[in-house]
Motif scaffolding. Structure first.
Motif, PDB file in Angstrom:
ATOM      1  N   VAL A 180       0.891  -1.055  -0.011  1.00  0.00           N
ATOM      2  CA  VAL A 180       0.479   0.280   0.008  1.00  0.00           C
ATOM      3  C   VAL A 180       1.240   1.082   0.275  1.00  0.00           C
ATOM      4  O   VAL A 180       0.442   2.530  -0.848  1.00  0.00           O
ATOM      5  CB  VAL A 180      -0.899  -0.109   1.335  1.00  0.00           C
ATOM      6  N   LEU A 201      -0.784  -4.278   2.994  1.00  0.00           N
ATOM      7  CA  LEU A 201      -1.810  -4.187   3.973  1.00  0.00           C
ATOM      8  C   LEU A 201      -1.877  -4.085   5.177  1.00  0.00           C
ATOM      9  O   LEU A 201      -2.409  -3.270   5.668  1.00  0.00           O
ATOM     10  CB  LEU A 201      -3.217  -4.947   2.415  1.00  0.00           C
ATOM     11  N   ALA A 226      -6.704   2.206   3.135  1.00  0.00           N
ATOM     12  CA  ALA A 226      -5.140   1.328   2.414  1.00  0.00           C
ATOM     13  C   ALA A 226      -6.563   0.444   1.798  1.00  0.00           C
ATOM     14  O   ALA A 226      -5.802  -0.392   0.716  1.00  0.00           O
ATOM     15  CB  ALA A 226      -5.032   0.472   3.791  1.00  0.00           C
ATOM     16  N   VAL A 257      -6.246  -1.353  -2.092  1.00  0.00           N
ATOM     17  CA  VAL A 257      -6.061  -2.496  -2.250  1.00  0.00           C
ATOM     18  C   VAL A 257      -7.291  -2.864  -3.659  1.00  0.00           C
ATOM     19  O   VAL A 257      -7.500  -3.399  -4.645  1.00  0.00           O
ATOM     20  CB  VAL A 257      -5.435  -3.712  -1.042  1.00  0.00           C
TER      21      VAL A 257
END
Ligand SMILES: [Zn+2]
Length: 344
Positions: free
Chosen positions: A168, A183, A244, A248
């Motif tokens: 991230v 992540l 975050a 993703v």
């Protein structure tokens, strides 16, 4: 004769073993504590004893379809070896499947715990009306699982779906996997606690500091309770969690174009604290998401149209257990289909 399977969910804090019938109803569940400090062989003995007890209890009236075991860490599906498991330190490079099969005298299907949870949600949870599903499990760490065409996507050796270790922030916090800014360092219960401690250390979070002093068991749950009561620094932590996750998920949506993305695990109960910033981030970063009329309500029948759904898990903490029991049922189904094809 009805059939049933035995599912095992081995976590860092709990060992759960259940007999599950072929409709997904839990017939009986055994739960014991498994502190990581306990010797590995003792946990294995306890696990195999619970499996044997349940198998003996229900096998008279039902057909045992098999045994499925969900275990955290990186597993080689070909050898049944557990290579890495941050939450089970004494189990590294251990032949779990062989050891269990030796003790039980029968075959065992070993699977990564987040893959098992994804299969459970696909079977009876948020993805029950879809062939494909992508799941993130937010717990002590962040796990991931992909179900494509009704089957877990294993990759070459069974290590596919490590979505918690997608980067991230390239220069971010060090992760146990060797990378930086995964992540897992922003969306796990461990990360939430760490971010709260950082805010306290910076003098930015008086209510969190007060809660931590009052409660020695300071946890992500406590941070959520404060966020829920309107505490701004606690809410800011969950906004970071959402951002975050959104970063993703945007990449996952662009890569896979699936219908359902499910967020499960203990932290997912803080859904309303992180979902708004998560969905905003996905909207900003994924043109595939924007183009597929997104909705964040649980999955609707296919007749409602082809939309991307990002939602929370429906099976709660039982997803991994039910998914583990489903493993032998799916494997048997594939075997039966193959036999039928050979007979044609
Ligand atoms: Zn990592």
């Amino acid at each position: 004769m009805a059939s049933f399977a035995i599912g095992v969910d081995l976590g860092g804090t709990n060992l759960r073993v259940a007999a599950v019938d072929n409709r997904g109803v839990i017939m009986e569940k055994i739960t014991t504590g498994t502190e990581v400090a306990r010797p590995r062989d003792q946990v294995l003995d306890e696990m195999c004893n619970a499996i044997s007890d349940l198998a003996a209890k229900f096998s008279d009236a039902n057909h045992l379809a098999g045994i499925g075991v969900g275990i955290p860490g990186i597993i080689d599906m070909h050898t049944g070896m557990l290579h890495e498991s941050p939450n089970l330190p004494g189990w590294q490079d251990y032949p779990v499947r062989n050891e269990m099969e030796r003790r039980l005298g029968t075959t065992v299907i070993l699977e990564n715990d987040a893959n098992a949870a994804a299969l459970g949600e696909k079977w009876l949870g948020a993805g029950s009306d879809s062939d494909d599903l992508c799941m993130l499990t937010l717990g002590t760490g962040v796990g991931g699982g992909l179900v494509l065409g009704g089957k877990i996507w294993h990759g070459m050796t069974g290590m596919a779906g490590e979505l918690g270790h997608i980067t991230v922030d390239p220069n971010g916090v060090e992760c146990g996997c060797g990378n930086r800014g995964c992540l897992e360092q922003y969306a796990s219960a461990t990360a939430i606690k760490r971010m709260a401690m950082e805010a306290i250390a910076n003098g930015e979070a008086p209510e969190l500091a007060y809660a931590m002093n009052k409660n020695p068991e300071f946890s992500a749950k406590l941070v959520y309770e404060l966020a829920d009561q309107g505490d701004q620094p606690a809410q800011q932590i969950f906004r970071k969690v959402g951002q975050a996750l959104g970063v993703v998920l945007a990449s996952l949506v662009n890569t896979f174009n699936l219908r359902i993305y499910v967020i499960g695990g203990g932290v997912s109960s803080a859904w309303k604290a992180f979902a708004p910033s998560m969905l905003e981030e996905v909207r900003k970063r994924s043109f595939v998401y924007v183009a597929t009329t997104p909705t964040d309500v649980p999955a609707k029948p296919r007749s409602s149209g082809w939309t991307t759904v990002i939602t929370h898990a429906l099976l709660g903490s039982d997803a991994g257990l039910i998914g583990a029991a489903r493993l032998p049922m799916v494997a048997n189904g594939v075997r039966l289909q193959e036999e039928e094809l050979r007979q044609v």
